[in-house]
Write an enzyme that holds these catalytic residues in place. Structure first.
Site, mmCIF file in Angstrom:
data_model
loop_
_atom_site.group_PDB
_atom_site.id
_atom_site.type_symbol
_atom_site.label_atom_id
_atom_site.label_comp_id
_atom_site.label_asym_id
_atom_site.label_seq_id
_atom_site.Cartn_x
_atom_site.Cartn_y
_atom_site.Cartn_z
ATOM 1 N N GLY A 13 -17.575 -20.368 24.258
ATOM 2 C CA GLY A 13 -18.101 -21.799 24.560
ATOM 3 C C GLY A 13 -17.078 -22.682 24.748
ATOM 4 O O GLY A 13 -17.136 -23.227 23.947
ATOM 5 N N VAL A 143 -20.846 -25.770 19.321
ATOM 6 C CA VAL A 143 -21.445 -26.806 19.645
ATOM 7 C C VAL A 143 -22.550 -26.553 18.454
ATOM 8 O O VAL A 143 -23.117 -27.613 18.199
ATOM 9 C CB VAL A 143 -22.291 -27.008 20.976
ATOM 10 C CG1 VAL A 143 -20.589 -27.536 21.951
ATOM 11 C CG2 VAL A 143 -22.257 -25.759 21.308
ATOM 12 N N ASP A 144 -22.291 -24.977 18.209
ATOM 13 C CA ASP A 144 -23.985 -24.465 17.022
ATOM 14 C C ASP A 144 -23.605 -25.083 16.230
ATOM 15 O O ASP A 144 -24.344 -24.861 15.420
ATOM 16 C CB ASP A 144 -23.958 -22.674 17.309
ATOM 17 C CG ASP A 144 -24.595 -22.480 18.878
ATOM 18 O OD1 ASP A 144 -24.851 -23.184 19.779
ATOM 19 O OD2 ASP A 144 -23.688 -21.532 19.250
ATOM 20 N N GLY A 191 -28.757 -23.211 21.448
ATOM 21 C CA GLY A 191 -28.454 -23.593 20.115
ATOM 22 C C GLY A 191 -29.438 -21.976 19.440
ATOM 23 O O GLY A 191 -30.835 -21.771 19.730
ATOM 24 N N ARG A 192 -28.548 -20.936 19.596
ATOM 25 C CA ARG A 192 -29.808 -20.218 19.960
ATOM 26 C C ARG A 192 -30.648 -19.510 18.941
ATOM 27 O O ARG A 192 -31.505 -18.581 18.964
ATOM 28 C CB ARG A 192 -28.373 -18.569 20.576
ATOM 29 C CG ARG A 192 -28.763 -17.503 21.084
ATOM 30 C CD ARG A 192 -27.721 -16.370 21.704
ATOM 31 N NE ARG A 192 -27.309 -16.953 23.148
ATOM 32 C CZ ARG A 192 -26.533 -17.486 23.744
ATOM 33 N NH1 ARG A 192 -25.315 -17.186 22.842
ATOM 34 N NH2 ARG A 192 -26.753 -17.146 24.623
ATOM 35 N N TYR A 297 -25.581 -26.957 30.432
ATOM 36 C CA TYR A 297 -23.871 -26.713 30.001
ATOM 37 C C TYR A 297 -24.187 -29.008 30.666
ATOM 38 O O TYR A 297 -23.161 -29.184 29.795
ATOM 39 C CB TYR A 297 -23.149 -27.004 31.442
ATOM 40 C CG TYR A 297 -22.921 -24.799 31.470
ATOM 41 C CD1 TYR A 297 -22.889 -24.552 30.353
ATOM 42 C CD2 TYR A 297 -22.291 -24.407 32.453
ATOM 43 C CE1 TYR A 297 -23.018 -22.745 29.788
ATOM 44 C CE2 TYR A 297 -22.106 -22.971 32.269
ATOM 45 C CZ TYR A 297 -22.556 -22.676 30.723
ATOM 46 O OH TYR A 297 -21.802 -20.802 31.255
#
Lengths: 420, 420
Positions: A13, A143-144, A191-192, A297
């Protein structure tokens, strides 16, 4: 002897600042022309290497490369494509070596997250495992914020700034209308597995009563009753309630609250749409009027409100990657080392890829309040420096003036095609 | 004789810049202390007038009032509450007069959209209809850009800048991942009846192939087949497709594609969630991986990326409203008059409220391309100046530093309570 060329690719990503790392890699490589020939970028990431679809970055002007620093997304294309292990797919590695050899590539810079660090690790072992001399350096990006060793991950600070700003702004909006209109607002963020982005929303709540009043972390099992009680308290006390929810929250059965059933190339569930689920729960219980937003996104592409700290760190890890390679360091990754929080001071460190690959850094439990709905002071102290400073892009016709590169192809030297 | 006080209230959905109008009203009134006593704001809009819940803005410092210029939302609270006609609810108007008289109010500034202009019109007729001397001036505000007479509406330019920026950024993101990941991205934007905000998304598509490739206007009946064909063409030609869709699109039966069944206080359907509907259509037909975002309140609260033009115009209409009132103009509204598009020049004009109230300005058909999926050059020429310029708020701890006023109550003078 001609200096070796470098290969650079973006993986996974994309972010608002991954191109700032590309800028750091390319600008720094250009300063050492006697040591690094050209920087070839993989078109669409590692796929470009496998299919010999390389981009000649030397065709781009200095100004164009400079503009990468303020352009979101992956300028050369990225991909979700993970190399299998050497035992499982030796042909892939043989192909990589074939392409590297054909184009005199001796440096490998891979710009990605945890999965990509693993790929980079395998490439860094090619001299050992397959006798092809290469120096591979991973450039961190996600980003995580879930890479280990490094204090934070380039890409995260800008998402953090975006979501915290957004929930503050929406909170102001809702507060001013709550008397006769919307009382509950829900913002869904990425943020999975890790709640870093959700936590960042909490930065907006600086004073008692500030939005967001409720955070829903993926680390905390969703408890409907406790959540609803919390919402009601907020509405009664402050007139409204702003909720930031991670796309990855699960109920007590371990099921995602919103499971679309889709999976990405890595087998990860494709999530999205938990905000309306949460909002409906509130509506059904209390009848409060609600609104919800899904940033999707927008949050990871929002270069217009990037964190200056994040931009600087993203550039710095790109630059350091090249310096490390020139110093002969293989199988490493530049990290961000925090020297102090107040005032914020950081430096570049170096991690071994074997300590980075396939490990996730979770939110420490003491970053989340006891009731599970807020961040702690410790968390704030960690997060706050990461969103500091603005780094506005130039504007043209009222819109951010982002660059699209020429992305000229390097002429192919190998016969035939490689199927991926 | 003591100068008359002024009443100011915010009405309907708030915006990123309605407080800039409040700033314009209050700062200007403060310059004419011999003519205007105090500015009392209605807490939660007109409800504050009916319930005698007034805010004394003179208790706010100069700096606090100045900070309204960069603070989104309604600083005094807004409401969705429309006064009925004089025949239908005379008691409401009698109450207003009672409150105005008790607080020596001779000026009425009402900051809102079309419904509010109608309320303002009725108040402006109170001297005629009920013998209470008052000067009422409407201050235009609506993100929907649907007020007549004025060239554009304060509040719209900032939403326009936000959505165009957002779809550009998300478009860059999707383009760089499309090879192996998301191919279709859908952004849902506001605009219940008029497609102005959807059209603004089109500003991001400056060159052939730029995102967004498809716009779905509420003015154009949704045609599934044509839409899907268009999406497919874009994916085949550019590798991906970014879609901006109005929350208000309807199918051939006149039904909203996403109808939640909820209604707001004015009886308008509460919409939201058409993006996933659209995305699913695409997925089912072609199997493309998709993502979608719903900007919701984020778009109208996004002061961090407000249009400078919009901020200046918002301030200017607030200032002009006070000047008009002092010149004795009753039942009017300051308008934005476009003098030229290139270079953009504008001035303040004056409209009669009877020409404004309860009329909607729709998108001209020649602002939408023949196939219905894009904006025309004429539309671009109209829209572009409205998003020009940036007007960044100050930041503190990495976040926009927005003001919360003290909002001190004016002591009540009337006995009893008024039920609304």
């Amino acid at each position: 002897m001609k200096p070796k060329n470098a290969f650079y690719a973006q993986s996974g990503g994309v972010t608002a600042v991954i191109n700032a790392s590309a800028c750091g890699v390319i600008e720094t490589a250009r300063k050492y022309r006697t040591k690094i020939g050209k920087v070839y970028a993989g078109r669409n990431g590692i796929i470009g290497a496998l299919t010999e679809d390389l981009i000649d970055t030397s065709k781009e002007s200095r100004a164009a490369i400079r503009a990468l620093r303020h352009t979101p997304s992956g300028a050369f294309g990225s991909c979700r494509y993970k190399l299998k292990g050497l035992e499982q797919n030796r042909a892939q590695y043989e192909r990589l070596i074939e392409v590297f050899r054909a184009h005199n590539i001796g440096y490998f810079f891979y710009n990605g997250g945890g999965d990509s660090a693993d790929t980079c690790l395998k490439v860094s072992q090619l001299s050992e495992t397959m006798g092809y001399p290469i120096i591979a350096v991973h450039v961190p990006k996600t980003v995580d914020n879930d890479l280990p060793v490094t204090d934070c991950c380039p890409g995260f600070g800008s998402v953090a700034k975006y979501v915290a700003t957004s929930i503050r702004e929406a909170g102001f909006d809702v507060a001013s209308m709550a008397k006769t209109s919307t009382k509950v607002f829900v913002l869904e963020v990425m943020g999975r597995h890790a709640g870093w982005i959700t936590a960042a929303c909490g930065l907006a709540a600086e004073k008692e009563g500030d939005a967001p009043q409720v955070l829903l972390f993926p680390e905390i099992t969703f408890n409907e009753e406790k959540f609803l009680t919390k919402v009601k308290e907020s509405v009664e006390q402050y007139g409204y309630c702003a909720v930031a929810v991670s796309e990855g929250i699960k109920n007590a059965d371990g099921k995602f609250l919103s499971e679309s059933g889709l999976r990405d190339a890595f087998g990860h569930a494709q999530l999205g749409g938990v905000a309306p689920v949460i909002a409906n729960l509130v509506k059904e219980k209390f009848g409060y009027k609600y609104h919800w937003a899904v940033a999707d996104y927008l949050q990871r592409a929002a270069r217009h409100i990037a964190s200056r700290t994040d931009v600087e760190q993203s550039y710095a890890v790109g630059k350091a990657a090249v310096q490390f390679a020139l110093q002969g360091h293989n199988s490493v990754m530049p990290t961000i080392v925090r020297k102090s929080s107040k005032p914020y001071k950081w430096a570049i460190g170096m991690a071994r890829l074997e300590d980075v690959a396939n490990r996730e850094k979770n939110m420490p439990r003491d970053f989340i309040s006891e009731d599970g709905f807020a961040i702690t002071g410790k968390c704030r102290a960690y997060l706050e420096p990461l969103i500091k400073g603005e780094d506005y892009p130039p504007y043209k016709n009222g819109l951010p003036d982002y660059i699209k590169l020429k992305n000229a192809a390097v002429p192919k030297k190998l016969p035939g095609e490689f199927k991926i």
